[in-house]
Write a protein that holds these residues in place. Sequence first.
Motif, PDB file in Angstrom:
ATOM      1  N   VAL A   1       9.262   6.924   3.479  1.00  0.00           N
ATOM      2  CA  VAL A   1       8.953   6.917   4.932  1.00  0.00           C
ATOM      3  C   VAL A   1       8.533   5.490   4.839  1.00  0.00           C
ATOM      4  O   VAL A   1       7.650   4.776   4.034  1.00  0.00           O
ATOM      5  CB  VAL A   1       7.612   7.612   4.984  1.00  0.00           C
ATOM      6  CG1 VAL A   1       6.831   7.445   6.497  1.00  0.00           C
ATOM      7  CG2 VAL A   1       8.020   9.180   4.907  1.00  0.00           C
ATOM      8  N   TRP A   2       8.891   4.771   5.554  1.00  0.00           N
ATOM      9  CA  TRP A   2       8.758   3.383   5.702  1.00  0.00           C
ATOM     10  C   TRP A   2       8.076   2.939   7.137  1.00  0.00           C
ATOM     11  O   TRP A   2       8.188   3.511   8.049  1.00  0.00           O
ATOM     12  CB  TRP A   2      10.043   2.470   5.885  1.00  0.00           C
ATOM     13  CG  TRP A   2      11.059   2.556   4.750  1.00  0.00           C
ATOM     14  CD1 TRP A   2      12.088   3.479   4.757  1.00  0.00           C
ATOM     15  CD2 TRP A   2      10.876   1.806   3.596  1.00  0.00           C
ATOM     16  NE1 TRP A   2      12.458   3.240   3.320  1.00  0.00           N
ATOM     17  CE2 TRP A   2      12.142   2.202   2.535  1.00  0.00           C
ATOM     18  CE3 TRP A   2       9.952   0.752   3.191  1.00  0.00           C
ATOM     19  CZ2 TRP A   2      12.338   1.562   1.377  1.00  0.00           C
ATOM     20  CZ3 TRP A   2      10.481   0.105   1.718  1.00  0.00           C
ATOM     21  CH2 TRP A   2      11.329   0.698   1.066  1.00  0.00           C
ATOM     22  N   GLY A   3       7.000   1.982   6.699  1.00  0.00           N
ATOM     23  CA  GLY A   3       5.941   1.595   8.017  1.00  0.00           C
ATOM     24  C   GLY A   3       6.671   0.454   8.590  1.00  0.00           C
ATOM     25  O   GLY A   3       5.959  -0.232   8.868  1.00  0.00           O
TER      26      GLY A   3
ATOM     27  N   ARG B   1       1.028  -1.310   0.020  1.00  0.00           N
ATOM     28  CA  ARG B   1       0.052  -0.056   0.001  1.00  0.00           C
ATOM     29  C   ARG B   1       0.858   1.316   0.182  1.00  0.00           C
ATOM     30  O   ARG B   1       1.693   1.672   1.170  1.00  0.00           O
ATOM     31  CB  ARG B   1      -1.146   0.025   1.264  1.00  0.00           C
ATOM     32  CG  ARG B   1      -1.755  -1.275   1.304  1.00  0.00           C
ATOM     33  CD  ARG B   1      -2.498  -1.595   2.637  1.00  0.00           C
ATOM     34  NE  ARG B   1      -1.499  -1.546   3.549  1.00  0.00           N
ATOM     35  CZ  ARG B   1      -1.847  -1.313   4.910  1.00  0.00           C
ATOM     36  NH1 ARG B   1      -3.118  -1.080   5.361  1.00  0.00           N
ATOM     37  NH2 ARG B   1      -0.922  -1.478   6.065  1.00  0.00           N
ATOM     38  N   VAL B   2       1.189   1.857  -0.997  1.00  0.00           N
ATOM     39  CA  VAL B   2       1.815   2.916  -1.591  1.00  0.00           C
ATOM     40  C   VAL B   2       1.115   4.404  -1.305  1.00  0.00           C
ATOM     41  O   VAL B   2       0.223   4.496  -2.141  1.00  0.00           O
ATOM     42  CB  VAL B   2       2.682   2.838  -2.846  1.00  0.00           C
ATOM     43  CG1 VAL B   2       3.703   4.050  -2.944  1.00  0.00           C
ATOM     44  CG2 VAL B   2       3.237   1.470  -2.423  1.00  0.00           C
ATOM     45  N   VAL B   3       1.469   5.340  -0.642  1.00  0.00           N
ATOM     46  CA  VAL B   3       0.955   6.482  -0.637  1.00  0.00           C
ATOM     47  C   VAL B   3       1.555   7.382  -1.416  1.00  0.00           C
ATOM     48  O   VAL B   3       2.914   7.580  -1.303  1.00  0.00           O
ATOM     49  CB  VAL B   3       0.590   7.031   0.853  1.00  0.00           C
ATOM     50  CG1 VAL B   3       1.656   7.523   1.773  1.00  0.00           C
ATOM     51  CG2 VAL B   3      -0.262   8.207   0.925  1.00  0.00           C
TER      52      VAL B   3
ATOM     53  N   ASN C   1       4.373  -5.292  -6.713  1.00  0.00           N
ATOM     54  CA  ASN C   1       2.968  -5.273  -6.811  1.00  0.00           C
ATOM     55  C   ASN C   1       2.526  -4.319  -5.725  1.00  0.00           C
ATOM     56  O   ASN C   1       2.985  -4.281  -4.535  1.00  0.00           O
ATOM     57  CB  ASN C   1       2.234  -6.485  -6.186  1.00  0.00           C
ATOM     58  CG  ASN C   1       2.313  -7.677  -7.412  1.00  0.00           C
ATOM     59  OD1 ASN C   1       2.506  -7.250  -8.586  1.00  0.00           O
ATOM     60  ND2 ASN C   1       2.203  -8.849  -7.222  1.00  0.00           N
ATOM     61  N   HIS C   2       1.772  -3.310  -5.921  1.00  0.00           N
ATOM     62  CA  HIS C   2       1.519  -2.320  -5.127  1.00  0.00           C
ATOM     63  C   HIS C   2       0.043  -1.436  -5.420  1.00  0.00           C
ATOM     64  O   HIS C   2      -0.472  -1.403  -6.724  1.00  0.00           O
ATOM     65  CB  HIS C   2       2.610  -1.223  -5.087  1.00  0.00           C
ATOM     66  CG  HIS C   2       2.749  -0.443  -6.363  1.00  0.00           C
ATOM     67  ND1 HIS C   2       3.598  -0.993  -7.515  1.00  0.00           N
ATOM     68  CD2 HIS C   2       2.225   0.677  -7.058  1.00  0.00           C
ATOM     69  CE1 HIS C   2       3.541  -0.004  -8.434  1.00  0.00           C
ATOM     70  NE2 HIS C   2       2.535   0.703  -8.389  1.00  0.00           N
TER      71      HIS C   2
ATOM     72  N   GLY D   1      -0.716   2.823  10.202  1.00  0.00           N
ATOM     73  CA  GLY D   1      -0.719   1.584   9.599  1.00  0.00           C
ATOM     74  C   GLY D   1      -1.700   1.426   8.489  1.00  0.00           C
ATOM     75  O   GLY D   1      -1.994   0.263   8.099  1.00  0.00           O
ATOM     76  N   ALA D   2      -2.214   2.568   7.908  1.00  0.00           N
ATOM     77  CA  ALA D   2      -3.107   2.675   6.873  1.00  0.00           C
ATOM     78  C   ALA D   2      -2.316   2.504   5.570  1.00  0.00           C
ATOM     79  O   ALA D   2      -2.980   2.365   4.312  1.00  0.00           O
ATOM     80  CB  ALA D   2      -3.719   3.731   6.788  1.00  0.00           C
ATOM     81  N   ALA D   3      -0.861   2.720   5.669  1.00  0.00           N
ATOM     82  CA  ALA D   3      -0.164   2.519   4.078  1.00  0.00           C
ATOM     83  C   ALA D   3       1.070   1.965   4.747  1.00  0.00           C
ATOM     84  O   ALA D   3       1.331   2.335   5.847  1.00  0.00           O
ATOM     85  CB  ALA D   3       0.024   3.959   3.582  1.00  0.00           C
TER      86      ALA D   3
END
Length: 261
Positions: free
Chosen positions: A256-258, A164-166, A185-186, A203-205
């Motif tokens: 920015v990494w989650g 999930r890429v913002v 894949n994104h 945690g939404a992206a």
Amino acid sequence: MNLATLLDPVHTIAQQAGDAIMTIYARDFTVEEKEDKSPLTEADKAAHDVIMAGLTALPEAIPVLSEEDAENFSGPDANGRFWLVDPLDGTKEFIKRNGEFTVNIALIENGKPVLGVVVAPALEVSYLAAESVGAFKVEWGADKTGERMPIRVAGQPEEGTTWRVVGSRSHPSPDLAAWLDKLGNHDMVPMGSSLKLCLVAEGAADVYPRLGPTCLWDTGAAQAVVEQAGGRVATLANKPLSYAAPGEKLNPFFIVWGQSA
């Protein structure tokens, strides 16, 4: 300095700046153009005035670097501290009236954001963080109050999972497509302002690659939120995004990494 006790007053200041923004948002407003061709509205100026009054009224005097008065910044204090402020981040989103704009206030200490407040006044949501305190999301209504809900990054996606890429709604980057090809894949989630970093923090992206220009005040507050939520904001050389040289207003490209390193 007790960061825990400082978080609420700074949040209040940011919400008051949001009120000033929303007053202008509700009516017609003028749009000017800065020297760098970026837009400037009455709301940027009004929010700046509210924030400056609020921060200078706090018990401890700390220099302020604001986007709307950068030329008068005197430098960090003797302890390496300064406030880093974007009174209205996402002015283009404000002009489009899509609600995706924020008030950003960060406290920088020795080049690192140790406290951050991000308020999205049109969405009535805030993101708060302070070192050794944690990261939180607050959804509030007309009374400006709401419960602090702890937030945490999603962590490393499992192999084969779609990332999930913002990405920026107003600043597409020609380098982004190549980076995304390498990622695999994104799904893209478009978003404006510093809310992009906050989506990773809650945690939404999973990741936000910024391969385009930003300034220090665009990222400081939300970086504090990401880091206290367990994520990281790193340059392409995999070094933490730093604020140790505030005279250099532009950030390098960053991701920015989650997840932690």
